[in-house]
Design a protein around this motif. Structure first.
Motif, PDB file in Angstrom:
ATOM      1  N   THR A  17      47.809  35.891  37.418  1.00  0.00           N
ATOM      2  CA  THR A  17      49.056  36.663  37.402  1.00  0.00           C
ATOM      3  C   THR A  17      48.809  38.141  37.085  1.00  0.00           C
ATOM      4  O   THR A  17      49.694  38.970  37.266  1.00  0.00           O
ATOM      5  CB  THR A  17      50.031  36.100  36.353  1.00  0.00           C
ATOM      6  N   HIS A  18      47.610  38.459  36.597  1.00  0.00           N
ATOM      7  CA  HIS A  18      47.273  39.847  36.311  1.00  0.00           C
ATOM      8  C   HIS A  18      45.759  39.999  36.369  1.00  0.00           C
ATOM      9  O   HIS A  18      45.011  39.016  36.303  1.00  0.00           O
ATOM     10  CB  HIS A  18      47.798  40.268  34.933  1.00  0.00           C
ATOM     11  N   PHE A  19      45.320  41.231  36.502  1.00  0.00           N
ATOM     12  CA  PHE A  19      43.897  41.549  36.508  1.00  0.00           C
ATOM     13  C   PHE A  19      43.597  42.488  35.338  1.00  0.00           C
ATOM     14  O   PHE A  19      44.473  43.204  34.854  1.00  0.00           O
ATOM     15  CB  PHE A  19      43.483  42.214  37.825  1.00  0.00           C
ATOM     16  N   ILE A  20      42.327  42.486  34.927  1.00  0.00           N
ATOM     17  CA  ILE A  20      41.862  43.371  33.864  1.00  0.00           C
ATOM     18  C   ILE A  20      40.853  44.339  34.475  1.00  0.00           C
ATOM     19  O   ILE A  20      39.817  43.911  35.001  1.00  0.00           O
ATOM     20  CB  ILE A  20      41.224  42.583  32.715  1.00  0.00           C
ATOM     21  N   LEU A  21      41.166  45.618  34.433  1.00  0.00           N
ATOM     22  CA  LEU A  21      40.284  46.644  34.976  1.00  0.00           C
ATOM     23  C   LEU A  21      39.276  47.045  33.905  1.00  0.00           C
ATOM     24  O   LEU A  21      39.638  47.617  32.874  1.00  0.00           O
ATOM     25  CB  LEU A  21      41.110  47.852  35.419  1.00  0.00           C
ATOM     26  N   LYS A  87      47.029  55.525  35.881  1.00  0.00           N
ATOM     27  CA  LYS A  87      46.657  54.244  35.303  1.00  0.00           C
ATOM     28  C   LYS A  87      45.293  54.324  34.627  1.00  0.00           C
ATOM     29  O   LYS A  87      45.074  53.756  33.548  1.00  0.00           O
ATOM     30  CB  LYS A  87      46.657  53.175  36.404  1.00  0.00           C
ATOM     31  N   LEU A  88      44.366  55.053  35.248  1.00  0.00           N
ATOM     32  CA  LEU A  88      43.042  55.229  34.655  1.00  0.00           C
ATOM     33  C   LEU A  88      43.138  55.935  33.313  1.00  0.00           C
ATOM     34  O   LEU A  88      42.478  55.538  32.332  1.00  0.00           O
ATOM     35  CB  LEU A  88      42.154  56.034  35.613  1.00  0.00           C
ATOM     36  N   LEU A  89      43.960  56.984  33.221  1.00  0.00           N
ATOM     37  CA  LEU A  89      44.102  57.722  31.969  1.00  0.00           C
ATOM     38  C   LEU A  89      44.685  56.839  30.866  1.00  0.00           C
ATOM     39  O   LEU A  89      44.250  56.904  29.712  1.00  0.00           O
ATOM     40  CB  LEU A  89      44.997  58.943  32.189  1.00  0.00           C
ATOM     41  N   VAL A  90      45.664  56.011  31.223  1.00  0.00           N
ATOM     42  CA  VAL A  90      46.251  55.095  30.240  1.00  0.00           C
ATOM     43  C   VAL A  90      45.205  54.090  29.758  1.00  0.00           C
ATOM     44  O   VAL A  90      45.093  53.813  28.557  1.00  0.00           O
ATOM     45  CB  VAL A  90      47.466  54.362  30.843  1.00  0.00           C
ATOM     46  N   ASP A  91      44.419  53.550  30.682  1.00  0.00           N
ATOM     47  CA  ASP A  91      43.416  52.545  30.330  1.00  0.00           C
ATOM     48  C   ASP A  91      42.313  53.116  29.439  1.00  0.00           C
ATOM     49  O   ASP A  91      41.708  52.389  28.642  1.00  0.00           O
ATOM     50  CB  ASP A  91      42.793  51.952  31.597  1.00  0.00           C
ATOM     51  N   ASP A  96      44.601  47.439  26.050  1.00  0.00           N
ATOM     52  CA  ASP A  96      44.993  46.516  27.112  1.00  0.00           C
ATOM     53  C   ASP A  96      44.855  47.213  28.464  1.00  0.00           C
ATOM     54  O   ASP A  96      45.598  48.141  28.786  1.00  0.00           O
ATOM     55  CB  ASP A  96      46.441  46.065  26.906  1.00  0.00           C
ATOM     56  N   ARG A  97      43.875  46.776  29.263  1.00  0.00           N
ATOM     57  CA  ARG A  97      43.625  47.386  30.565  1.00  0.00           C
ATOM     58  C   ARG A  97      44.140  46.512  31.705  1.00  0.00           C
ATOM     59  O   ARG A  97      43.667  46.612  32.831  1.00  0.00           O
ATOM     60  CB  ARG A  97      42.131  47.631  30.755  1.00  0.00           C
ATOM     61  N   SER A  98      45.078  45.687  31.433  1.00  0.00           N
ATOM     62  CA  SER A  98      45.566  44.755  32.454  1.00  0.00           C
ATOM     63  C   SER A  98      46.523  45.456  33.414  1.00  0.00           C
ATOM     64  O   SER A  98      47.161  46.450  33.078  1.00  0.00           O
ATOM     65  CB  SER A  98      46.262  43.568  31.804  1.00  0.00           C
ATOM     66  N   ILE A  99      46.606  44.901  34.607  1.00  0.00           N
ATOM     67  CA  ILE A  99      47.554  45.344  35.624  1.00  0.00           C
ATOM     68  C   ILE A  99      48.097  44.092  36.298  1.00  0.00           C
ATOM     69  O   ILE A  99      47.346  43.142  36.566  1.00  0.00           O
ATOM     70  CB  ILE A  99      46.880  46.287  36.652  1.00  0.00           C
ATOM     71  N   SER A 100      49.378  44.055  36.525  1.00  0.00           N
ATOM     72  CA  SER A 100      49.978  42.857  37.109  1.00  0.00           C
ATOM     73  C   SER A 100      49.474  42.638  38.534  1.00  0.00           C
ATOM     74  O   SER A 100      48.974  43.565  39.186  1.00  0.00           O
ATOM     75  CB  SER A 100      51.506  42.983  37.116  1.00  0.00           C
ATOM     76  N   VAL A 106      50.290  46.852  45.018  1.00  0.00           N
ATOM     77  CA  VAL A 106      50.886  48.159  45.321  1.00  0.00           C
ATOM     78  C   VAL A 106      49.834  49.260  45.240  1.00  0.00           C
ATOM     79  O   VAL A 106      49.767  50.143  46.107  1.00  0.00           O
ATOM     80  CB  VAL A 106      52.058  48.447  44.358  1.00  0.00           C
ATOM     81  N   GLN A 107      49.004  49.231  44.193  1.00  0.00           N
ATOM     82  CA  GLN A 107      47.986  50.264  44.027  1.00  0.00           C
ATOM     83  C   GLN A 107      47.006  50.271  45.194  1.00  0.00           C
ATOM     84  O   GLN A 107      46.695  51.334  45.764  1.00  0.00           O
ATOM     85  CB  GLN A 107      47.230  50.070  42.715  1.00  0.00           C
TER      86      GLN A 107
END
Length: 274
Positions: A17-21, A87-91, A96-100, A106-107
């Protein structure tokens, strides 16, 4: 078989359901340094390109096909970088580096679309400069406003088509195993490696269409370069040579794209945070 394929075959899995970058590093000090560097580069990119667009829009002397393409290129650069960098700056600062799953779709979709559109837009810019240098008397007749708009629309059409194909090629496959992406954004190849199904056919499709997307505009650019070089040899005015040299910016960009994205080696795997 990959861990995902083993889980799928055993019937003991939960759909992702989500990925971790995983990003670049787990070192907090290095992450802060990278955050400052990427924030500065991103700010310069956005401000510089928006400034270029505003200048071209407000100055009537710059309302020509060459500057029209430059303004569109600036817009694409802002979109291209804004798909990934925030998104990179937030991570880089968050634990928490997850993205749905949907966010990842979408990305990737917008990243591939703008990257492909920029590739074809650069080919259009090369054609524009070739026409201006090799056929100066016919330039106003050939490069009309309608022609420029059609070339931009075609660039986005190719981008949308390639984005739909490559994103569909990846996310049509089940994801049921590891969800850690060894990258700082949802790129095609790292995600394809995490799919549970056999991805041999998907890999062939990816490389074939990626090659076509690069080879077609590169062929147009190389043809334009050849004609321009021939024309330069017959030029005597310094102004004409300066106009021809403006095309080398396109060559620099394409060399970067080719050596960054068309590599046979697998990218290094970054260990997950413990």
């Amino acid at each position: 078989m990959t861990p995902g394929e083993l889980a799928l075959a055993a019937g003991n899995y939960t759909p992702v359901t989500h990925f971790i970058l995983l990003g670049f590093s787990n070192d907090p000090d290095l992450q802060k340094l990278l955050f400052g560097g990427f924030l500065l580069i991103y700010a310069m990119t956005v401000v510089g390109n928006l400034g270029m667009m505003a200048l071209i829009l407000t100055d009537s002397h710059l309302h020509s096909p060459m500057y029209f393409f430059l303004s569109v290129l600036s817009f694409l650069d802002v979109c291209y970088s804004s798909v990934v960098t925030p998104k990179l700056l937030v991570d880089l600062l968050a634990s928490d580096r997850s993205i749905s799953f949907k966010g990842c779709v979408v990305q990737m979709t917008f990243f591939v679309m703008h990257a492909t559109a920029e590739s074809f837009l650069l080919a259009s810019m090369a054609y524009d400069r070739c026409t201006a240098i090799c056929r100066p008397l016919h330039y106003g007749y050939v490069m009309t406003r309608g022609t420029c708009l059609q070339l931009v629309a075609a660039s986005y059409a190719f981008g949308g088509a390639n984005s739909a194909l490559e994103s569909g090629n990846v996310f049509a496959r089940p994801f049921c195993g590891p969800n850690q992406v060894p990258h700082y954004f949802c790129d095609v190849i790292p995600l394809l490696r995490l799919a549970c199904a056999n991805t041999a056919v998907a890999g062939v499709i990816l490389y074939v269409f990626s090659a076509l997307v690069l080879l077609l505009p590169v062929s147009l650019i190389l043809t334009s370069y050849s004609l321009v070089l021939l024309a330069i040899g017959r030029m005597r005015s310094a102004a004409g040579k300066e106009k021809a040299l403006s095309m080398w910016a396109i060559a620099i960009f394409y060399n970067t794209v080719i050596f960054t994205h068309i590599q046979p080696q697998d990218p290094p795997m970054i260990p997950a945070a413990r």
